[in-house]
Structure formats: C-alpha cells, structure tokens
Write a protein that holds these residues in place. Structure first.
Motif, PDB file in Angstrom:
ATOM      1  N   UNK A  50       0.818  -1.211   0.000  1.00 33.98           N
ATOM      2  CA  UNK A  50       0.000   0.000   0.000  1.00 33.98           C
ATOM      3  C   UNK A  50       0.848   1.255   0.000  1.00 33.98           C
ATOM      4  N   UNK A  51       2.124   1.123   0.364  1.00 32.65           N
ATOM      5  CA  UNK A  51       3.034   2.266   0.369  1.00 32.65           C
ATOM      6  C   UNK A  51       3.970   2.173  -0.825  1.00 32.65           C
ATOM      7  N   UNK A  52       3.850   3.154  -1.692  1.00 33.66           N
ATOM      8  CA  UNK A  52       4.750   3.295  -2.832  1.00 33.66           C
ATOM      9  C   UNK A  52       4.786   4.765  -3.184  1.00 33.66           C
ATOM     10  N   UNK A  53       5.664   5.132  -4.092  1.00 29.94           N
ATOM     11  CA  UNK A  53       5.775   6.548  -4.426  1.00 29.94           C
ATOM     12  C   UNK A  53       5.441   6.780  -5.892  1.00 29.94           C
ATOM     13  N   UNK A  65       5.073   5.085 -11.119  1.00 32.59           N
ATOM     14  CA  UNK A  65       4.973   4.457  -9.803  1.00 32.59           C
ATOM     15  C   UNK A  65       6.262   3.707  -9.498  1.00 32.59           C
ATOM     16  N   UNK A  66       6.641   3.687  -8.209  1.00 30.47           N
ATOM     17  CA  UNK A  66       7.890   3.040  -7.790  1.00 30.47           C
ATOM     18  C   UNK A  66       7.687   2.347  -6.448  1.00 30.47           C
ATOM     19  N   UNK A  67       8.308   1.164  -6.265  1.00 29.19           N
ATOM     20  CA  UNK A  67       8.482   0.643  -4.913  1.00 29.19           C
ATOM     21  C   UNK A  67       9.325   1.689  -4.186  1.00 29.19           C
ATOM     22  N   UNK A  68       9.095   1.870  -2.894  1.00 28.50           N
ATOM     23  CA  UNK A  68       9.857   2.886  -2.151  1.00 28.50           C
ATOM     24  C   UNK A  68      11.360   2.672  -2.302  1.00 28.50           C
ATOM     25  N   UNK A  69      11.810   1.427  -2.239  1.00 25.05           N
ATOM     26  CA  UNK A  69      13.256   1.153  -2.292  1.00 25.05           C
ATOM     27  C   UNK A  69      13.847   1.262  -3.697  1.00 25.05           C
ATOM     28  N   UNK A  89      23.221   8.452  -8.703  1.00 27.50           N
ATOM     29  CA  UNK A  89      24.658   8.462  -8.407  1.00 27.50           C
ATOM     30  C   UNK A  89      25.034   7.566  -7.235  1.00 27.50           C
ATOM     31  N   UNK A  90      24.302   7.647  -6.104  1.00 24.29           N
ATOM     32  CA  UNK A  90      24.726   6.925  -4.895  1.00 24.29           C
ATOM     33  C   UNK A  90      23.750   5.839  -4.433  1.00 24.29           C
ATOM     34  N   UNK A  91      22.619   5.687  -5.096  1.00 26.71           N
ATOM     35  CA  UNK A  91      21.604   4.666  -4.772  1.00 26.71           C
ATOM     36  C   UNK A  91      20.875   4.887  -3.451  1.00 26.71           C
ATOM     37  N   UNK A  92      20.952   6.066  -2.851  1.00 29.16           N
ATOM     38  CA  UNK A  92      20.160   6.294  -1.638  1.00 29.16           C
ATOM     39  C   UNK A  92      18.696   6.448  -2.037  1.00 29.16           C
ATOM     40  N   UNK A  93      17.792   5.997  -1.175  1.00 29.80           N
ATOM     41  CA  UNK A  93      16.358   6.056  -1.443  1.00 29.80           C
ATOM     42  C   UNK A  93      15.894   7.516  -1.420  1.00 29.80           C
ATOM     43  N   UNK A  94      15.135   7.913  -2.442  1.00 32.56           N
ATOM     44  CA  UNK A  94      14.710   9.304  -2.579  1.00 32.56           C
ATOM     45  C   UNK A  94      13.283   9.557  -2.110  1.00 32.56           C
ATOM     46  N   UNK A  95      12.535   8.528  -1.786  1.00 32.28           N
ATOM     47  CA  UNK A  95      11.141   8.707  -1.371  1.00 32.28           C
ATOM     48  C   UNK A  95      11.088   9.609  -0.142  1.00 32.28           C
ATOM     49  N   UNK A 103      16.677  16.469 -10.884  1.00 28.24           N
ATOM     50  CA  UNK A 103      16.915  15.587 -12.028  1.00 28.24           C
ATOM     51  C   UNK A 103      18.060  16.137 -12.868  1.00 28.24           C
ATOM     52  N   UNK A 104      18.916  15.221 -13.271  1.00 23.73           N
ATOM     53  CA  UNK A 104      20.031  15.548 -14.154  1.00 23.73           C
ATOM     54  C   UNK A 104      19.917  14.597 -15.343  1.00 23.73           C
TER      55      UNK A 104
END
Length: 125
Positions: free
Chosen positions: A76-79, A85-89, A95-101, A107-108
């Motif tokens: 039920x939680x996604x962004x 649509x995206x899974x939160x993870x 560049x660094x793979x940190x979660x952006x949610x 954007x570049x």
C-alpha cells in the motif's frame, strides 16, 4: 464475432470464452488482448468490463507497476514520482543509490539525483 462484428461462417472455427458469457464468440484471430493485441487462443485470458486481457495487462489494470523493476506493486506504500509508480526502495539516486522517497531530489539528464550528490557532482561552483 464479438471483436470484428462480422458473421461467423458455417464450419469456421470459433472461440468461446466461458467467462464472457454464452452469447459471445470470436474468430481465432480476433481473440486478442484489448491492450496489446496478443493472441489469446490457447493462452490464459482475463475478462473484465467487456474486454479480453492477457495476464500482464489484466494485472496492470488491478495494481500499479514499478518503473524500476517492472514488477507489480502490492504494498500500500509506494511513491509516484516523475510520472511513474515506484516501490519505495527502487526510487533511488542515480549516483549513490540512496532512497529518494520523501526527500528533496533534482533531475540531471532525466535521472533523479539526491541533493548531496547534485551539489557534489553537478552544481556549478
């Protein structure tokens, strides 16, 4: 034929789909997914709101699909970001793979980047 509306000829093969009801028949070449046109003869088909669907497009009509992994999102939680649509993870900094949610990003070249990576690699000094 339910799809092309042409009469079925005597002796011609016809497809009957039980889930669609007894009053509907198709030419074998007309028994296709309403979204992608994939032939559904000898395939699993789905019937929804008067339309035939292949498995993929029926599922897409029921649940969103993640732009990162192309899998259905059952949580039920996604962004929703960048119009997809995206899974939160899976919505991560390019560049660094940190979660952006839930955090600020930029954007570049149409790719999401977290603010620290943007400042480090892309901002004008």
């Amino acid at each position: 034929c339910y799809h092309c509306k042409l009469n079925m000829k005597e002796g011609e093969p016809a497809v009957y789909a039980e889930r669609a009801g007894y009053d509907k028949l198709w030419h074998p070449g007309c028994f296709v997914c309403c979204t992608c046109g994939e032939l559904l003869v000898d395939m699993i088909y789905f019937w929804k709101n008067g339309n035939l669907y292949c498995g993929r497009h029926y599922c897409d009509s029921e649940r969103p699909r993640c732009a990162g992994c192309d899998e259905l999102i059952f949580s039920n939680e996604y962004t929703l970001a960048e119009g997809q649509n995206w899974h939160l993870k899976h919505f991560c900094c390019f560049d660094c793979d940190c979660v952006l949610a839930g955090i600020t990003y930029l954007t570049v070249n149409d790719k999401p980047v977290c603010k620290p990576c943007y400042m480090k690699s892309h901002a004008v000094v």
